[in-house]
Design an enzyme around this catalytic site. Structure first.
Site, short mmCIF file in Angstrom:
data_model
loop_
_atom_site.label_atom_id
_atom_site.label_comp_id
_atom_site.label_asym_id
_atom_site.label_seq_id
_atom_site.Cartn_x
_atom_site.Cartn_y
_atom_site.Cartn_z
N ALA A 54 -2.06 5.48 -4.35
CA ALA A 54 -1.52 6.01 -5.60
C ALA A 54 -1.37 7.53 -5.64
O ALA A 54 -0.28 8.05 -5.95
CB ALA A 54 -2.37 5.49 -6.76
N ASP A 243 -4.89 1.92 -8.77
CA ASP A 243 -3.49 2.32 -8.89
C ASP A 243 -3.10 2.59 -10.33
O ASP A 243 -2.14 3.34 -10.60
CB ASP A 243 -2.58 1.26 -8.29
N ASN A 253 -5.72 -2.58 -8.70
CA ASN A 253 -5.87 -2.07 -7.33
C ASN A 253 -5.34 -3.14 -6.37
O ASN A 253 -4.91 -4.21 -6.79
CB ASN A 253 -7.35 -1.75 -7.05
N LYS A 254 -5.37 -2.85 -5.09
CA LYS A 254 -4.84 -3.75 -4.06
C LYS A 254 -5.32 -5.18 -4.25
O LYS A 254 -6.49 -5.40 -4.56
CB LYS A 254 -5.25 -3.21 -2.69
O1 MRU Z 1 0.07 -0.85 -1.56
P1 MRU Z 1 -0.76 0.38 -1.31
O2 MRU Z 1 -1.23 0.48 0.10
O3 MRU Z 1 -0.08 1.63 -1.81
O4 MRU Z 1 -2.04 0.16 -2.22
C1 MRU Z 1 -3.00 1.18 -2.27
C2 MRU Z 1 -4.21 0.82 -3.04
O5 MRU Z 1 -4.30 -0.23 -3.63
C3 MRU Z 1 -5.30 1.83 -3.10
O6 MRU Z 1 -6.55 1.21 -3.17
C4 MRU Z 1 -5.10 2.70 -4.36
O7 MRU Z 1 -3.82 3.26 -4.37
C5 MRU Z 1 -6.11 3.75 -4.46
S1 MRU Z 1 -5.76 5.02 -3.26
C6 MRU Z 1 -6.68 6.31 -3.40
#
Ligand code: MRU
Length: 352
Positions: A54, A243, A253-254
């Protein structure tokens, strides 16, 4: 050795410079940098996860605005204004969930609106100053999150994390991973369990890589092993990034984070979310309102160039999920730790 360069940076001046990225889709096999000299390349880099995480997406988008406005640096201010509007709308369509993208684009837009008397060339310079400020502030927020989160991990022998939240995902050392880096510096025997993070393996490809680059003991596990690792008593905390965090603390989050939050609760293990204030979206009341990105089925059926499902197999591929605030022990921000996670405590911390 850590990343030779930050995951996102600006090379050159406002008129002819460009955004430079580490292409994260190639890691850990290949380290290659990508020069983004058009806004289309920036859009594609965000969409294809060449830059991801993010905060890094937000910084890349801010620089993307500068790149996108270079074509109109010698035209009238009205023309540059409409180009800027187009570029902001275009970049906003790259990915829907990480609010840092919209936060950064909005900040760039407001910057332009605040200086109506500047010429187009002067405005371009001003936009670059703002994008660099977004990058610098993100780096500072990473340091502050690490400082505030460190005491929460100080008694852990093992910690579990998901996805990648480190130097690749931010302009600095990271969010959750920056806290882990700080804890590992204090306790070199800290065991870090990294979920591989299906389907695109950000944990295996990126988090394990970052930890090993720093000489931190890293143990890679498949996502489905997390519950057993908790049951065996190997970890005393789970820490992840976010995110988008709603006003009540629900945190997107992911994909896989929701399940982890339930597993942590079932095993009475604290579940921490580390995120800068740019990841909070106080315009929405709960996680129900967070848009969840759905990605191509080929990420499941043909990831990394090999077919792993029958032809024509139906899939469902949400890239994110939402951990409810009630499962989150504390939110770690650059301003301090929010515990317990309530709407009132979030509001008070972010306004401080
Ligand atoms: O799809 P992505 O790889 O962009 O997903 C990222 C995540 O879910 C991270 O855990 C989140 O952005 C936090 S990053 C500091």
């Amino acid at each position: 050795m850590t990343n030779p360069r930050p995951s996102v940076s600006w090379i050159g001046d406002a008129r002819s410079g460009h955004l430079q990225l580490i292409d994260q889709t190639l890691l850990p096999v290949e380290y290659r940098e990508l020069a983004c000299t058009t806004v289309e390349v920036v859009w594609d880099a965000i969409k294809m996860l060449r830059v991801r995480g993010a905060p890094a997406i937000g910084v890349a988008a801010a620089y993307g605005v500068v790149v996108g406005c270079q074509t109109d640096a010698t035209s009238t201010r009205d023309q540059l204004n409409s180009r800027l509007q187009h570029v902001v709308t275009y970049l906003a369509g790259s990915r829907p969930t990480a609010v840092n993208l919209f936060w950064a684009l909005d900040r760039m837009h407001r910057t332009a609106n605040s200086v109506p008397n500047l010429t187009s060339a002067e405005l371009l310079e001003r936009l670059l100053v703002e994008a660099k400020a977004i990058e610098r502030e993100d780096r500072e927020m990473c340091l502050a999150m690490a400082r505030h989160g460190l005491p929460l991990l100080s008694r852990c022998q093992g910690v579990l994390t998901h996805c990648n939240t480190g130097g690749l995902a931010t302009a600095g050392d990271g969010t959750a991973l920056a806290v882990i880096f700080a804890a590992a510096a204090q306790n070199p025997s800290l065991q870090v369990y990294a979920d591989e993070t299906r389907p695109l393996l950000q944990g295996a490809r990126l988090t394990a890589w970052e930890l090993m680059q720093r000489g931190i003991p890293a143990t890679l596990i498949c996502d489905s092993m997390a519950g057993w690792v908790m049951k065996e008593g190997r970890v005393q905390a789970v820490i992840v990034g976010a995110d988008r965090i709603a006003a009540n603390g629900d945190s997107a989050n992911k994909i896989g984070t929701y399940s982890l939050s339930i597993l942590a609760k079932a095993h009475n293990i604290p579940f921490y979310v580390a995120a800068p204030s740019s990841t909070f979206d106080l315009t929405i009341q709960s996680g129900e309102e967070i848009p969840i990105e759905e990605r191509a089925s080929t990420e499941i059926t043909n990831a990394f160039g090999r077919q792993t499902a029958p032809d024509g197999c139906r899939t469902y591929n949400p890239a994110f999920d939402v951990a409810p605030a009630t499962h989150i022990t504390a939110l770690i921000t650059e301003k301090g730790v929010i515990q317990p996670v309530t709407k009132e405590n979030i509001h008070a911390m972010l306004k401080s």
